[in-house]
Motif scaffolding. Structure first.
Motif, mmCIF file in Angstrom:
data_model
loop_
_atom_site.group_PDB
_atom_site.id
_atom_site.type_symbol
_atom_site.label_atom_id
_atom_site.label_comp_id
_atom_site.label_asym_id
_atom_site.label_seq_id
_atom_site.Cartn_x
_atom_site.Cartn_y
_atom_site.Cartn_z
ATOM 1 N N LEU A 108 0.791 -1.298 0.108
ATOM 2 C CA LEU A 108 0.054 0.004 -0.033
ATOM 3 C C LEU A 108 0.803 1.396 -0.012
ATOM 4 C CD1 LEU A 108 -1.047 -2.150 2.705
ATOM 5 C CD2 LEU A 108 -3.165 -0.801 2.218
ATOM 6 N N SER A 109 0.615 2.276 -0.716
ATOM 7 C CA SER A 109 1.168 3.494 -0.857
ATOM 8 C C SER A 109 0.163 4.469 0.074
ATOM 9 C CB SER A 109 1.415 3.950 -2.265
ATOM 10 O OG SER A 109 1.899 5.263 -2.263
ATOM 11 N N LEU A 110 0.806 4.878 0.931
ATOM 12 C CA LEU A 110 -0.083 5.710 1.805
ATOM 13 C C LEU A 110 0.131 7.223 1.853
ATOM 14 C CD1 LEU A 110 0.097 3.261 5.043
ATOM 15 C CD2 LEU A 110 -1.746 3.326 3.030
ATOM 16 N N LYS A 111 -0.814 8.062 2.229
ATOM 17 C CA LYS A 111 -0.591 9.371 2.170
ATOM 18 C C LYS A 111 -1.121 10.082 3.604
ATOM 19 C CE LYS A 111 -0.019 11.176 -2.578
ATOM 20 N NZ LYS A 111 1.273 11.608 -2.436
ATOM 21 N N ARG A 112 -0.544 10.964 4.155
ATOM 22 C CA ARG A 112 -0.945 11.507 5.203
ATOM 23 C C ARG A 112 -0.020 12.630 5.769
ATOM 24 N NH1 ARG A 112 -0.809 11.845 10.602
ATOM 25 N NH2 ARG A 112 -2.558 11.327 11.824
ATOM 26 N N GLU A 113 -0.448 13.512 6.595
ATOM 27 C CA GLU A 113 0.527 14.503 7.251
ATOM 28 C C GLU A 113 1.568 13.519 8.109
ATOM 29 O OE1 GLU A 113 0.329 18.049 7.724
ATOM 30 O OE2 GLU A 113 -0.895 17.826 5.836
ATOM 31 N N GLU A 169 10.250 3.680 -2.490
ATOM 32 C CA GLU A 169 9.522 2.328 -2.202
ATOM 33 C C GLU A 169 8.290 2.408 -2.836
ATOM 34 O OE1 GLU A 169 9.758 1.665 1.858
ATOM 35 O OE2 GLU A 169 11.900 1.390 2.006
ATOM 36 N N SER A 170 7.489 3.452 -2.981
ATOM 37 C CA SER A 170 6.247 3.487 -3.413
ATOM 38 C C SER A 170 6.405 3.241 -5.058
ATOM 39 C CB SER A 170 5.467 4.660 -3.339
ATOM 40 O OG SER A 170 5.060 4.840 -1.951
#
Ligand code: CMP
Length: 133
Positions: free
Chosen positions: A73-78, A126-127
């Protein structure tokens, strides 16, 4: 927002924990930018962990990561990198804080349920390793 790469490793997948880990990812405020299930080839696992190629555990790590299905999983967040590392806990599940993913679902340093990128730069590298067309 920052990007980090998460992998639900073969031990957690085989033990039926993938769904619970994905729920936790959402509860912790991450956006799932990309996600896929895959069986890593030895070559793909070796490439991903190339930084560890001279470590004594490298062969064991590659064999384990290519031993069964993973979810990547490629994750986004602050502050995605540090937040994900906080949620997963220490590399060795025996040292992981109570309630972290490795505390709940990991067994030992090799079979530690999940991966997380260690820096903002590596989150992107890595993403791209899994998701760049
Ligand atoms: P991960 O966060 O995926 O990054 C590198 C992996 O190497 C780490 O999790 C562990 O699963 C693995 N690793 C680190 N140290 C050891 C060790 N001493 N023996 C086996 N595996 C290890």
């Amino acid at each position: 927002m920052e990007t980090t790469l998460a992998i639900i490793k073969p031990d957690a997948y085989k033990n039926g924990h993938a769904g619970k880990i994905i729920d936790r990812i959402i509860e912790e405020g991450f956006i799932i930018n990309h996600m896929k299930q895959l069986l890593l080839s030895k070559k793909k696992a070796e490439g991903f962990y190339e930084v560890h190629k001279d470590r004594p555990f490298f062969g064991e790590l590659v064999d384990f990561m290519s031993s069964g299905n993973c979810v990547v999983l490629s994750l986004k967040r602050e502050n995605a990198v540090s937040k994900w590392r906080e949620v997963i806990g220490a590399t060795n599940p025996e040292e992981a804080d109570k309630g972290t993913i490795r505390d709940l679902y990991g067994t030992d340093t090799g079979n530690n349920a999940v991966h997380g990128s260690d820096s903002s730069e590596n989150g992107i590298i890595e993403s791209n390793y899994f998701f760049k067309e």
